[in-house]
Design an enzyme around this catalytic site. Structure first.
Site, PDB file in Angstrom:
ATOM      1  CB  CYS A  22      -0.927  -0.017   1.210  1.00 16.72           C
ATOM      2  SG  CYS A  22      -1.825   1.516   1.407  1.00 16.72           S
ATOM      3  CB  CYS A  77       0.869   1.468   4.382  1.00 13.17           C
ATOM      4  SG  CYS A  77      -0.706   0.934   5.071  1.00 13.17           S
ATOM      5  CG  ASP A  89      -3.695  14.166  -5.093  1.00 14.18           C
ATOM      6  OD1 ASP A  89      -4.628  13.454  -4.708  1.00 14.18           O
ATOM      7  OD2 ASP A  89      -3.075  13.936  -6.163  1.00 14.18           O
ATOM      8  CG  HIS A 148      -4.039  -0.929   4.953  1.00 15.08           C
ATOM      9  ND1 HIS A 148      -3.667  -0.271   3.806  1.00 15.08           N
ATOM     10  CD2 HIS A 148      -4.832  -1.953   4.552  1.00 15.08           C
ATOM     11  CE1 HIS A 148      -4.195  -0.876   2.760  1.00 15.08           C
ATOM     12  NE2 HIS A 148      -4.918  -1.905   3.185  1.00 15.08           N
ATOM     13  CG  ASN A 164     -13.297   9.226  -5.261  1.00 16.17           C
ATOM     14  OD1 ASN A 164     -14.372   9.792  -5.431  1.00 16.17           O
ATOM     15  ND2 ASN A 164     -12.140   9.746  -5.630  1.00 16.17           N
ATOM     16  N   GLY A 182     -14.377   5.445  -8.661  1.00 13.93           N
ATOM     17  CA  GLY A 182     -13.032   5.674  -9.181  1.00 13.93           C
ATOM     18  C   GLY A 182     -11.948   5.628  -8.124  1.00 13.93           C
ATOM     19  CG  HIS A 215      -4.334   3.679   3.360  1.00 12.95           C
ATOM     20  ND1 HIS A 215      -3.262   3.105   4.017  1.00 12.95           N
ATOM     21  CD2 HIS A 215      -4.798   4.656   4.198  1.00 12.95           C
ATOM     22  CE1 HIS A 215      -3.095   3.703   5.192  1.00 12.95           C
ATOM     23  NE2 HIS A 215      -4.010   4.661   5.319  1.00 12.95           N
ATOM     24  CG  HIS A 246      -7.583   8.664  -0.099  1.00 15.27           C
ATOM     25  ND1 HIS A 246      -7.535   7.313  -0.408  1.00 15.27           N
ATOM     26  CD2 HIS A 246      -7.965   9.288  -1.250  1.00 15.27           C
ATOM     27  CE1 HIS A 246      -7.861   7.144  -1.673  1.00 15.27           C
ATOM     28  NE2 HIS A 246      -8.136   8.329  -2.208  1.00 15.27           N
ATOM     29  CG  HIS A 254      -9.516  13.457  -2.786  1.00 13.69           C
ATOM     30  ND1 HIS A 254      -8.517  13.443  -3.735  1.00 13.69           N
ATOM     31  CD2 HIS A 254      -9.978  12.185  -2.725  1.00 13.69           C
ATOM     32  CE1 HIS A 254      -8.388  12.224  -4.235  1.00 13.69           C
ATOM     33  NE2 HIS A 254      -9.267  11.438  -3.637  1.00 13.69           N
TER      34      HIS A 254
HETATM   35  P1  AMP Z   1      -8.672   8.124  -5.297  1.00 12.76           P
HETATM   36  O1  AMP Z   1      -9.113   8.069  -6.720  1.00 12.76           O
HETATM   37  O2  AMP Z   1      -9.680   8.784  -4.405  1.00 12.76           O
HETATM   38  O3  AMP Z   1      -8.239   6.769  -4.773  1.00 12.76           O
HETATM   39  O4  AMP Z   1      -7.432   9.105  -5.281  1.00 12.76           O
HETATM   40  C1  AMP Z   1      -6.119   8.728  -5.071  1.00 12.76           C
HETATM   41  C2  AMP Z   1      -5.297   9.997  -5.094  1.00 12.76           C
HETATM   42  O5  AMP Z   1      -4.002   9.696  -4.599  1.00 12.76           O
HETATM   43  C3  AMP Z   1      -5.137  10.633  -6.468  1.00 12.76           C
HETATM   44  O6  AMP Z   1      -5.642  11.961  -6.439  1.00 12.76           O
HETATM   45  C4  AMP Z   1      -3.624  10.605  -6.687  1.00 12.76           C
HETATM   46  O7  AMP Z   1      -3.147  11.738  -7.375  1.00 12.76           O
HETATM   47  C5  AMP Z   1      -3.085  10.526  -5.267  1.00 12.76           C
HETATM   48  N1  AMP Z   1      -1.785   9.907  -5.123  1.00 12.76           N
HETATM   49  C6  AMP Z   1      -1.387   8.700  -5.610  1.00 12.76           C
HETATM   50  N2  AMP Z   1      -0.115   8.463  -5.266  1.00 12.76           N
HETATM   51  C7  AMP Z   1       0.301   9.525  -4.524  1.00 12.76           C
HETATM   52  C8  AMP Z   1       1.520   9.864  -3.880  1.00 12.76           C
HETATM   53  N3  AMP Z   1       2.580   9.063  -3.906  1.00 12.76           N
HETATM   54  N4  AMP Z   1       1.591  11.047  -3.216  1.00 12.76           N
HETATM   55  C9  AMP Z   1       0.530  11.881  -3.191  1.00 12.76           C
HETATM   56  N5  AMP Z   1      -0.655  11.597  -3.767  1.00 12.76           N
HETATM   57  C10 AMP Z   1      -0.763  10.448  -4.438  1.00 12.76           C
HETATM   58 ZN    ZN Z   2      -2.431   1.310   3.560  1.00 12.21          ZN
END
Ligand code: AMP
Ligand code: ZN
Length: 112
Positions: free
Chosen positions: A4, A7, A30, A46, A85, A91, A96, A98, A100
């Site tokens: 992950c 993580c 992001d 996680h 999401n 999408g 893990h 989160h 936004h």
């Molecule tokens: P989601 O579609 O809600 O799962 O969004 C995942 C988000 O994680 C996306 O907006 C990506 O740009 C962001 N993301 C993926 N990898 C990283 C990373 N290493 N550092 C910061 N953001 C990330």
């Molecule tokens: Zn995780």
């Protein structure tokens, strides 16, 4: 946990632009910002999806950080959006949980 990416960010194995941290919560920018302010707020634990939350006290910890950051970024009064999401139809790309935090521009509704 396992492979992950969030993580790994929480464990500092992968670099991120961290803007807030406490024992349970981490917030970082992001990597593919969709607005002038685009921060991800995650539990360090996680939890793959919203469906997997067992102890909902983590959601109030996350929301407390989101609203604090909105004030710090000075978007609290003009307005901001909080998005989570869950699974394929929404999408979700990183499994893990989160939130936004998006702000600094006008948002459209309905979302895509
Ligand atoms: P989601 O579609 O809600 O799962 O969004 C995942 C988000 O994680 C996306 O907006 C990506 O740009 C962001 N993301 C993926 N990898 C990283 C990373 N290493 N550092 C910061 N953001 C990330
Ligand atoms: Zn995780």
């Amino acid at each position: 946990m396992g492979d992950c990416i969030f993580c790994k960010i929480a464990e500092k194995q992968i670099k991120a632009d961290i803007v807030y941290e406490d024992e349970q919560v981490l917030a970082f920018k992001d990597i593919n910002a969709q607005a002038p302010v685009h921060v991800l707020v995650i539990p360090k634990e996680h939890i793959p999806t919203l469906n997997d939350i067992k102890d909902f006290s983590i959601t109030s910890r996350l929301m407390a950080v989101i609203t604090k950051l909105a004030k710090e970024y000075k978007i609290a009064q003009e307005g901001y959006r909080v998005v989570a999401n869950c699974n394929a139809a929404a999408g979700q790309a990183v499994f893990h949980i989160h939130f936004h935090l998006l702000g600094g521009r006008n948002m459209q509704w309905p979302p895509g």
